[in-house]
Design an enzyme around this catalytic site. Sequence first.
Site, PDB file in Angstrom:
ATOM      1  N   PHE A 243       0.862  -1.186   0.000  1.00  0.00           N
ATOM      2  CA  PHE A 243       0.000   0.000   0.000  1.00  0.00           C
ATOM      3  C   PHE A 243       0.895   1.232   0.000  1.00  0.00           C
ATOM      4  CE2 PHE A 243      -2.429   3.463   1.800  1.00  0.00           C
ATOM      5  CZ  PHE A 243      -3.604   3.397   1.052  1.00  0.00           C
TER       6      PHE A 243
ATOM      7  N   LYS B  76       3.124   9.629   8.520  1.00  0.00           N
ATOM      8  CA  LYS B  76       2.194   9.477   9.633  1.00  0.00           C
ATOM      9  C   LYS B  76       2.695  10.008  10.981  1.00  0.00           C
ATOM     10  CE  LYS B  76      -0.406   5.560   7.725  1.00  0.00           C
ATOM     11  NZ  LYS B  76      -1.725   6.193   7.672  1.00  0.00           N
TER      12      LYS B  76
ATOM     13  N   ASP C 178       9.362   2.743   1.538  1.00  0.00           N
ATOM     14  CA  ASP C 178       8.169   3.429   2.027  1.00  0.00           C
ATOM     15  C   ASP C 178       8.066   3.194   3.534  1.00  0.00           C
ATOM     16  OD1 ASP C 178       5.593   4.112   2.829  1.00  0.00           O
ATOM     17  OD2 ASP C 178       4.643   3.394   1.001  1.00  0.00           O
TER      18      ASP C 178
END
Length: 386
Positions: free
Chosen positions: A122, A236, A207
């Site tokens: 993702f 995040k 990532d």
Amino acid sequence: MSHLFPVYNRLDVELVSGEGTRVKDADGKTYLDFIAGIAVCNLGHTPEAVKKAVKDQLDKLWHVSNLFQLSVQEQAAGLLAKASGLDAVFFCNSGAEANEAAIKLAKKHTGKTKILTFKQSFHGRTFATMSATGQEKIHSGFGPLLPAFEYLPYNDVEALRDVGGDDIAGIMVEVIQGEGGVHPGTEKFLKEVENKCRELGALLIIDEVQTGIGRTGTPFAFQHYRLQPDIVTAAKGLGSGFPVGAMIGREELVSTFSPGTHGSTFGGNPLAMAAVKATLETIIEESFLKEVKEKSEAFIQSLKHKLESLALVKEVRGEGFMIGIQLAEEAKGPIGRLRENGLLTLPAGPDVIRLLPPLNVTEEELQEALAILEHCLSQQTAEAAR
């Protein structure tokens, strides 16, 4: 009716206040928050150091754009460069934007067209990052995707070894697949990804949108495996809840992103940078990360001891405070039961309970969460056996 597009499956719960690991809803019920904004509130809710830094910046300047020098942006970038071992930072507003920047940089720097990613990965929901994501449910309904991406099986060394060609600009990989089910990469696989990049003259893009900023007990998860990425993306946990993302790259890439090649109106704005600087100053301290590592290792072992004997639980896995509990049934029901008993968790795929507590969660809070998990999953197991 709501005036919001219904793109989220929202719970019938409104959280109205929070401090540390605890939050309160509009009815006055309190919860242990082991979602933390989906790995965003790494210092818990309303951390004092970040709150003070943002308040101080509010009294000075909110936004001037990147047409001007910003000392706080330089300071935040310096902390990220030191924490990652890389050299230069591009600030944006989200993880998807950070991955967009990484994709653009890899293709422009190498002059090549293809990016390899992995099944069940993702990387975001913009068109390029959706195309980079190896999940059909993310692709469905949007017509032809961008053709520049190819998906390989995750943790499959042999499939990697078969890869060849002179058109591969980069390989983008998560050290732990978060949305795909909390699946850690093996050291052998991740080293093979790195080796393949060197063999092909491609860039290694890691990532770390969910795994970065101390989540696994090191500043970035790739550091557990002594990898040497060309580009790392973060978001995040970077700003303790402020919308911010970052692409971090090595020095040789700097000249490729020259003036006018990329940009962001709001990226790197003073308020977000104040939050980033205060967040990093706390998290990247050696003593803080040592405590994260020790607490999380003990917690994972306790979870394994208490839960893996239950027929409902197939496996407990993860690294640091990024933990997945694989179930023998869908996770939706158990997650609802946990919420009713005061513990907020979320799924990772259909059958995994994901735990993402704040990194400064206390031992007492961990024990309280463990007791709720054992109680609820034991009940669920007993009911399934009837």
